[in-house]
Design a protein around this motif. Structure first.
Motif, PDB file in Angstrom:
ATOM      1  N   LYS A 120       0.831  -1.205   0.000  1.00 10.37           N
ATOM      2  CA  LYS A 120       0.000   0.000   0.000  1.00 10.37           C
ATOM      3  C   LYS A 120       0.865   1.254   0.000  1.00 10.37           C
ATOM      4  CE  LYS A 120      -3.531   0.024   2.706  1.00 10.37           C
ATOM      5  NZ  LYS A 120      -4.650   0.066   1.730  1.00 10.37           N
ATOM      6  N   TYR A 121       1.955   1.225   0.762  1.00 10.06           N
ATOM      7  CA  TYR A 121       2.806   2.407   0.915  1.00 10.06           C
ATOM      8  C   TYR A 121       3.806   2.551  -0.231  1.00 10.06           C
ATOM      9  CZ  TYR A 121       0.589   2.364   5.423  1.00 10.06           C
ATOM     10  OH  TYR A 121      -0.366   2.367   6.413  1.00 10.06           O
ATOM     11  N   PHE A 122       3.922   1.536  -1.051  1.00  6.90           N
ATOM     12  CA  PHE A 122       4.744   1.628  -2.256  1.00  6.90           C
ATOM     13  C   PHE A 122       3.930   2.090  -3.472  1.00  6.90           C
ATOM     14  CE2 PHE A 122       7.297  -2.151  -0.414  1.00  6.90           C
ATOM     15  CZ  PHE A 122       8.021  -1.298   0.391  1.00  6.90           C
ATOM     16  N   THR A 123       2.600   2.079  -3.347  1.00  4.13           N
ATOM     17  CA  THR A 123       1.770   2.319  -4.528  1.00  4.13           C
ATOM     18  C   THR A 123       0.700   3.389  -4.349  1.00  4.13           C
ATOM     19  OG1 THR A 123       0.269   0.530  -3.856  1.00  4.13           O
ATOM     20  CG2 THR A 123       2.072  -0.052  -5.352  1.00  4.13           C
ATOM     21  N   GLU A 124       0.268   3.663  -3.115  1.00  8.34           N
ATOM     22  CA  GLU A 124      -0.908   4.514  -2.916  1.00  8.34           C
ATOM     23  C   GLU A 124      -0.650   5.773  -2.099  1.00  8.34           C
ATOM     24  OE1 GLU A 124      -4.177   2.343  -1.277  1.00  8.34           O
ATOM     25  OE2 GLU A 124      -3.860   0.597  -2.560  1.00  8.34           O
ATOM     26  N   THR A 125       0.465   5.860  -1.406  1.00 11.25           N
ATOM     27  CA  THR A 125       0.663   6.952  -0.457  1.00 11.25           C
ATOM     28  C   THR A 125       1.854   7.821  -0.823  1.00 11.25           C
ATOM     29  OG1 THR A 125       2.150   5.742   1.047  1.00 11.25           O
ATOM     30  CG2 THR A 125      -0.210   5.439   1.371  1.00 11.25           C
ATOM     31  N   ARG A 126       1.769   9.097  -0.419  1.00 11.45           N
ATOM     32  CA  ARG A 126       2.945   9.958  -0.502  1.00 11.45           C
ATOM     33  C   ARG A 126       3.794   9.714   0.734  1.00 11.45           C
ATOM     34  NH1 ARG A 126       4.923  11.066  -4.266  1.00 11.45           N
ATOM     35  NH2 ARG A 126       3.807  12.855  -5.185  1.00 11.45           N
ATOM     36  N   ASP A 127       5.024   9.312   0.508  1.00 10.30           N
ATOM     37  CA  ASP A 127       5.943   8.988   1.600  1.00 10.30           C
ATOM     38  C   ASP A 127       7.363   9.292   1.169  1.00 10.30           C
ATOM     39  OD1 ASP A 127       5.021   7.768   4.196  1.00 10.30           O
ATOM     40  OD2 ASP A 127       3.849   6.493   2.839  1.00 10.30           O
ATOM     41  N   TYR A 128       8.254   9.388   2.156  1.00  8.93           N
ATOM     42  CA  TYR A 128       9.661   9.680   1.890  1.00  8.93           C
ATOM     43  C   TYR A 128      10.557   8.722   2.678  1.00  8.93           C
ATOM     44  CZ  TYR A 128       7.648  14.124   0.332  1.00  8.93           C
ATOM     45  OH  TYR A 128       6.898  15.077  -0.315  1.00  8.93           O
ATOM     46  N   GLY A 129      11.753   8.531   2.168  1.00  4.26           N
ATOM     47  CA  GLY A 129      12.793   7.804   2.887  1.00  4.26           C
ATOM     48  C   GLY A 129      14.143   8.425   2.564  1.00  4.26           C
ATOM     49  N   VAL A 130      14.987   8.565   3.562  1.00  9.05           N
ATOM     50  CA  VAL A 130      16.328   9.111   3.366  1.00  9.05           C
ATOM     51  C   VAL A 130      17.343   8.004   3.637  1.00  9.05           C
ATOM     52  CG1 VAL A 130      18.049  10.779   4.173  1.00  9.05           C
ATOM     53  CG2 VAL A 130      15.653  11.462   3.945  1.00  9.05           C
ATOM     54  N   ILE A 131      18.196   7.757   2.653  1.00  9.80           N
ATOM     55  CA  ILE A 131      19.305   6.823   2.830  1.00  9.80           C
ATOM     56  C   ILE A 131      20.548   7.638   3.158  1.00  9.80           C
ATOM     57  CG2 ILE A 131      20.758   5.062   1.748  1.00  9.80           C
ATOM     58  CD1 ILE A 131      18.374   4.455  -0.115  1.00  9.80           C
ATOM     59  N   SER A 132      21.108   7.389   4.328  1.00 11.21           N
ATOM     60  CA  SER A 132      22.306   8.107   4.748  1.00 11.21           C
ATOM     61  C   SER A 132      23.515   7.183   4.691  1.00 11.21           C
ATOM     62  CB  SER A 132      22.140   8.631   6.180  1.00 11.21           C
ATOM     63  OG  SER A 132      23.338   9.243   6.630  1.00 11.21           O
ATOM     64  N   HIS A 133      24.634   7.752   4.220  1.00 11.15           N
ATOM     65  CA  HIS A 133      25.905   7.030   4.222  1.00 11.15           C
ATOM     66  C   HIS A 133      26.881   7.642   5.224  1.00 11.15           C
ATOM     67  CE1 HIS A 133      24.705   4.686   0.720  1.00 11.15           C
ATOM     68  NE2 HIS A 133      24.274   5.810   0.171  1.00 11.15           N
ATOM     69  N   ASP A 134      26.379   8.509   6.082  1.00  8.70           N
ATOM     70  CA  ASP A 134      27.194   9.139   7.117  1.00  8.70           C
ATOM     71  C   ASP A 134      27.520   8.103   8.194  1.00  8.70           C
ATOM     72  OD1 ASP A 134      28.139  10.512   9.377  1.00  8.70           O
ATOM     73  OD2 ASP A 134      26.929  12.283   8.951  1.00  8.70           O
ATOM     74  N   PRO A 135      28.790   7.827   8.464  1.00 11.86           N
ATOM     75  CA  PRO A 135      29.143   6.803   9.455  1.00 11.86           C
ATOM     76  C   PRO A 135      28.552   7.062  10.830  1.00 11.86           C
ATOM     77  CG  PRO A 135      31.067   7.409   8.152  1.00 11.86           C
ATOM     78  CD  PRO A 135      29.989   8.385   7.792  1.00 11.86           C
ATOM     79  N   LEU A 136      28.458   8.326  11.248  1.00 12.43           N
ATOM     80  CA  LEU A 136      27.904   8.638  12.563  1.00 12.43           C
ATOM     81  C   LEU A 136      26.412   8.326  12.617  1.00 12.43           C
ATOM     82  CD1 LEU A 136      29.711  12.012  13.411  1.00 12.43           C
ATOM     83  CD2 LEU A 136      30.206   9.725  14.309  1.00 12.43           C
ATOM     84  N   VAL A 137      25.690   8.621  11.549  1.00  6.42           N
ATOM     85  CA  VAL A 137      24.266   8.309  11.480  1.00  6.42           C
ATOM     86  C   VAL A 137      24.057   6.792  11.508  1.00  6.42           C
ATOM     87  CG1 VAL A 137      22.236   8.353   9.967  1.00  6.42           C
ATOM     88  CG2 VAL A 137      23.581  10.436  10.322  1.00  6.42           C
ATOM     89  N   ILE A 138      24.819   6.084  10.695  1.00  7.91           N
ATOM     90  CA  ILE A 138      24.697   4.621  10.640  1.00  7.91           C
ATOM     91  C   ILE A 138      24.972   4.008  12.002  1.00  7.91           C
ATOM     92  CG2 ILE A 138      25.655   2.521   9.609  1.00  7.91           C
ATOM     93  CD1 ILE A 138      26.324   4.332   7.129  1.00  7.91           C
ATOM     94  N   GLU A 139      26.023   4.490  12.666  1.00  7.04           N
ATOM     95  CA  GLU A 139      26.367   3.961  13.985  1.00  7.04           C
ATOM     96  C   GLU A 139      25.258   4.200  14.995  1.00  7.04           C
ATOM     97  OE1 GLU A 139      27.539   3.753  17.994  1.00  7.04           O
ATOM     98  OE2 GLU A 139      27.174   5.684  17.008  1.00  7.04           O
TER      99      GLU A 139
END
Length: 332
Positions: A120-139
């Protein structure tokens, strides 16, 4: 539309990018995959998790056991993952609901999203996702996962751009809103917190041009209608421009400041999201990500129409112009 990417941050937009973008991320895992999710109902995601385990990745999954209303959406996924030998547990009992939507891939990427891993959330809704490659964020996302996995205390850092509930998310959101000097664009379905309401009104009073894209009544619980309608009416009284999302169901949680910075993540503008649940958001300053967020907001704004919330105490017009009720689309 191609996902924006620049350095340490990359943006996913639903439904534009679809579930395939998440599958692509999962398929990158070679050593370890950590997934914490409010709702998992997607065969393509489950198959990607199975493939990861088959190629030797240690896959650990935490699923929220039930919604605030008591629905147990994840029982089937929990049993299926277990049957394929994947380590899966329910989220920490320290929180009545874990609404966080995150994935950590090895040591090189972390996804912080507003969308559930459900078709449903891949096809019907407005949504966002942020992919971070910052080592501090990942940790930090990984540390939060480990703390909840082991039921141990977690005190997040305040200097890496992550927004944790129930730690300090209300204060961070208020600070982001307070920073607005020219424009403040908000795309949120719920307005159930007086502190944030006052901050939005104060921004308008100091001359900031404030736009709010709301979802109307769609997906709101009966008790959230009172606060949300009242908050929208107060904002309108102070000159905030309000429109109702029309073409897609609004599930996004986005605040854009002066076209230069943003905040997105799992938490609604809601007291329980700030104070009692496990939630995770992220602050963004990557120009390419901000540019795509702004373009998406503007497209949604242009497709929407002015909205004046009805009197919350008079249900006569509560359903006027609303999307058809969907029992599987509820803002927790």
């Amino acid at each position: 539309m191609v996902a924006a990417s620049s350095g340490q941050q990359r943006l996913l937009v639903m439904p534009d990018d679809g579930g395939a973008a998440v599958v692509e991320l999962i398929d990158q895992a070679r050593e370890e995959l950590l997934l914490k999710q409010f709702k998992l109902q997607s065969e393509q995601i489950e198959q990607a998790l199975f493939r990861a385990r088959e190629r030797g990745v240690r896959v650990r999954v935490m699923l929220n056991p039930h919604t605030s209303g008591g629905d147990r959406w994840n029982d089937e996924a929990f049993a299926l993952l277990q049957s394929h030998g994947i380590e899966v547990v329910w989220t920490s009992e320290c929180f009545p609901v874990t609404h966080e939507k995150s994935i950590v891939i090895d040591g090189h990427a972390a996804l912080i999203a507003t969308f559930n891993l459900s078709e449903k959330y891949f096809t019907e809704t407005r949504d966002y996702g942020v992919i971070s490659h910052d080592p501090l964020v990942i940790e930090q996302v990984r540390a939060g996962f480990e703390a909840d996995w082991h039921r141990s205390f977690f005190e997040p850092r305040l200097d890496v751009g992550l927004v944790w509930s129930n730690a300090h998310s209300r204060g961070q959101m208020a600070r982001v809103i307070d920073a607005a000097r020219k424009t403040l664009w908000i795309q949120h379905p719920k307005f159930v917190d007086a502190v944030i309401l006052e901050r939005i009104v104060a921004a308008r009073e100091r001359g900031v041009k404030v736009r709010v894209l709301c979802g109307g009544k769609h997906g709101l619980s009966d008790w959230d209608v009172y606060d949300t309608f009242s908050s929208l009416r107060v904002m309108e009284l102070f000159g905030v421009k309000i429109r109702r999302q029309k073409q897609l169901k609004l599930h996004a949680k986005l605040i854009l400041v002066d076209g230069k910075a943003a905040m997105t993540g799992s938490m609604n503008i809601d007291r329980s999201a700030f104070d009692v649940r496990r939630e995770l958001g992220i602050e963004i300053d990557c120009p390419a990500v901000i540019q795509r967020m702004a373009a998406t907001f503007e497209a949604d704004w242009d497709a929407a129409k002015k909205y004046s919330a009805p009197d919350p105490l008079d249900p006569t017009y509560h359903e006027h112009g609303e999307l058809a009720p969907d029992p599987h689309f509820v803002h927790n």
